[in-house]
Design a protein around this motif. Structure first.
Motif, PDB file in Angstrom:
ATOM      1  N   LEU A 154      -1.778   0.466  -4.731  1.00  0.00           N
ATOM      2  CA  LEU A 154      -0.964  -0.715  -4.494  1.00  0.00           C
ATOM      3  C   LEU A 154       0.177  -0.667  -5.491  1.00  0.00           C
ATOM      4  CD1 LEU A 154      -3.698  -3.482  -4.054  1.00  0.00           C
ATOM      5  CD2 LEU A 154      -2.405  -2.295  -2.277  1.00  0.00           C
ATOM      6  N   ALA A 192       0.858  -1.182   0.000  1.00  0.00           N
ATOM      7  CA  ALA A 192       0.000   0.000   0.000  1.00  0.00           C
ATOM      8  C   ALA A 192       0.896   1.234   0.000  1.00  0.00           C
ATOM      9  CB  ALA A 192      -0.907  -0.007   1.219  1.00  0.00           C
ATOM     10  N   GLN A 231     -10.138  -0.402  -1.716  1.00  0.00           N
ATOM     11  CA  GLN A 231     -11.062   0.409  -0.902  1.00  0.00           C
ATOM     12  C   GLN A 231     -11.351   1.775  -1.515  1.00  0.00           C
ATOM     13  OE1 GLN A 231      -9.213   0.377   2.975  1.00  0.00           O
ATOM     14  NE2 GLN A 231     -10.144  -1.580   3.490  1.00  0.00           N
ATOM     15  N   HIS A 237      -6.132   0.896  -5.112  1.00  0.00           N
ATOM     16  CA  HIS A 237      -6.397   0.193  -3.856  1.00  0.00           C
ATOM     17  C   HIS A 237      -7.869  -0.205  -3.878  1.00  0.00           C
ATOM     18  CE1 HIS A 237      -6.833  -0.736   0.363  1.00  0.00           C
ATOM     19  NE2 HIS A 237      -5.511  -0.696   0.462  1.00  0.00           N
ATOM     20  N   SER A 267      -4.486   6.474  -2.397  1.00  0.00           N
ATOM     21  CA  SER A 267      -4.083   5.153  -1.933  1.00  0.00           C
ATOM     22  C   SER A 267      -3.944   4.226  -3.131  1.00  0.00           C
ATOM     23  CB  SER A 267      -5.119   4.606  -0.955  1.00  0.00           C
ATOM     24  OG  SER A 267      -4.678   3.374  -0.442  1.00  0.00           O
ATOM     25  N   ARG A 324     -10.912   2.303  -5.116  1.00  0.00           N
ATOM     26  CA  ARG A 324     -10.908   2.118  -6.570  1.00  0.00           C
ATOM     27  C   ARG A 324     -11.945   3.011  -7.251  1.00  0.00           C
ATOM     28  NH1 ARG A 324     -13.116  -0.506 -10.797  1.00  0.00           N
ATOM     29  NH2 ARG A 324     -11.675  -1.509 -12.254  1.00  0.00           N
TER      30      ARG A 324
END
Length: 158
Positions: free
Chosen positions: A60, A16, A75, A73, A58, A77
């Motif tokens: 990845l 993350a 959560q 991420h 946020s 997206r």
């Protein structure tokens, strides 16, 4: 970045990362900076000019075959924060190879001869620091990608 003749570099587990990322064609720009410096605003300007959102605030990040791959991420997206409006849903690019790191920095130098190098998720990236209040920021980001960004890799998926 080659493998030095030692075979394929194994993928690293995604980590993350706080930052914003947009894909422009086959390359992506990772945008970092302190809170309130305009990461989301720069992303919106680039999206208005044809970029696609990978993730806002946020992400990845994963080193894969010597390249840095950014993904949204789960959560957050498809969400981007638009100051004064709140969270807005936009189409998203599910995966993109990062070619350039832009750091929004009030102490950015006026001139550079070469990009700095920064490491993210085990991958070395060219990094350019831009003064956040110096318009036209989106155009500067595109020029920095053209001049200092890593060569094209695979196309954005998603």
């Amino acid at each position: 970045m080659g493998t030095g003749g030692r075979g394929v570099i194994p993928a690293r587990s995604p980590v993350a990362h706080q930052g914003t990322c947009v894909a422009i064609g086959s390359r992506a720009i990772l945008i970092e900076g302190p809170s309130g410096t305009g990461k989301s605003a720069l992303a919106l300007e680039l999206i208005d000019r044809g970029a696609r959102l990978v993730g806002d605030d946020s992400l990845l990040l994963e080193g894969r075959d010597g390249a840095l791959v950014a993904r949204p991420h789960p959560q957050t997206r498809g969400l981007i924060e638009v100051r004064n409006l709140g969270l807005v849903t936009l189409p998203v690019c599910d995966e993109a190879r990062v070619a350039l790191l832009i750091r929004l920095d009030e102490n950015a130098p006026r001139f550079i001869e070469t990009a700095q190098i920064a490491e993210r998720a085990g991958c070395a990236l060219p990094m350019v620091r831009l003064w956040p209040a110096a318009a036209p920021l989106a155009l500067k980001a595109e020029l920095a990608l053209r001049k200092y960004g890593l060569p094209s890799g695979e196309r954005c998926t998603g």
